[in-house]
Design a protein around this motif. Structure first.
Motif, mmCIF file in Angstrom:
data_model
loop_
_atom_site.group_PDB
_atom_site.id
_atom_site.type_symbol
_atom_site.label_atom_id
_atom_site.label_comp_id
_atom_site.label_asym_id
_atom_site.label_seq_id
_atom_site.Cartn_x
_atom_site.Cartn_y
_atom_site.Cartn_z
ATOM 1 N N TYR A 53 0.826 -1.204 0.000
ATOM 2 C CA TYR A 53 0.000 0.000 0.000
ATOM 3 C C TYR A 53 0.860 1.252 0.000
ATOM 4 O O TYR A 53 0.584 2.209 -0.715
ATOM 5 N N ARG A 56 2.392 1.664 -3.476
ATOM 6 C CA ARG A 56 1.386 2.095 -4.451
ATOM 7 C C ARG A 56 0.977 3.541 -4.223
ATOM 8 O O ARG A 56 0.820 4.310 -5.151
ATOM 9 N N LEU A 61 -0.861 5.293 -7.255
ATOM 10 C CA LEU A 61 -1.695 4.200 -7.742
ATOM 11 C C LEU A 61 -2.778 3.871 -6.725
ATOM 12 O O LEU A 61 -2.606 4.098 -5.521
ATOM 13 N N GLY A 66 -4.265 -0.954 -8.239
ATOM 14 C CA GLY A 66 -3.003 -0.541 -8.836
ATOM 15 C C GLY A 66 -3.126 0.340 -10.071
ATOM 16 O O GLY A 66 -2.130 0.592 -10.734
#
Length: 103
Positions: A53, A56, A61, A66
């Protein structure tokens, strides 16, 4: 995730990152047909998810799927952590919970 193809110079950079900040070097790399995996030994599932997490989010993202997040939070000026699809799903679930709770 697919391994990232690297060259000999990048291997040296990964080794330097391991010395300075090991979390920065975490990942899967492909060098001349060999897969090099840098990960924390015996990391719990929660730690792995937290790292995913975090990675990303820093790349802009959606933390669930994603995909690239385009909208920013007007209050903070930062990108949302979820894409439009997942924000809509979560908003819908929250509305349903409030409706049930209100009855």
């Amino acid at each position: 995730m697919e391994p990232l193809k690297i060259n000999p110079n990048q291997i040296d950079k990964i080794a330097d990152d391991l010395k300075k900040d090991p979390e920065k070097a975490i990942g899967n790399y492909l060098f001349k047909g060999f897969r090099i995996q840098v990960s924390k030994y015996k990391a719990s599932g929660a730690e792995r998810v937290q790292q995913l997490y975090k990675r990303r989010r820093s790349q802009g993202l959606c933390i669930v799927c994603g995909t690239k997040v385009t909208k920013k939070n007007p209050l903070t000026g930062k990108l949302y952590r979820l894409c439009e699809t997942h924000r809509a799903l979560i908003d819908q679930k929250n509305k349903e919970k409030k409706a049930k709770k209100g009855k």
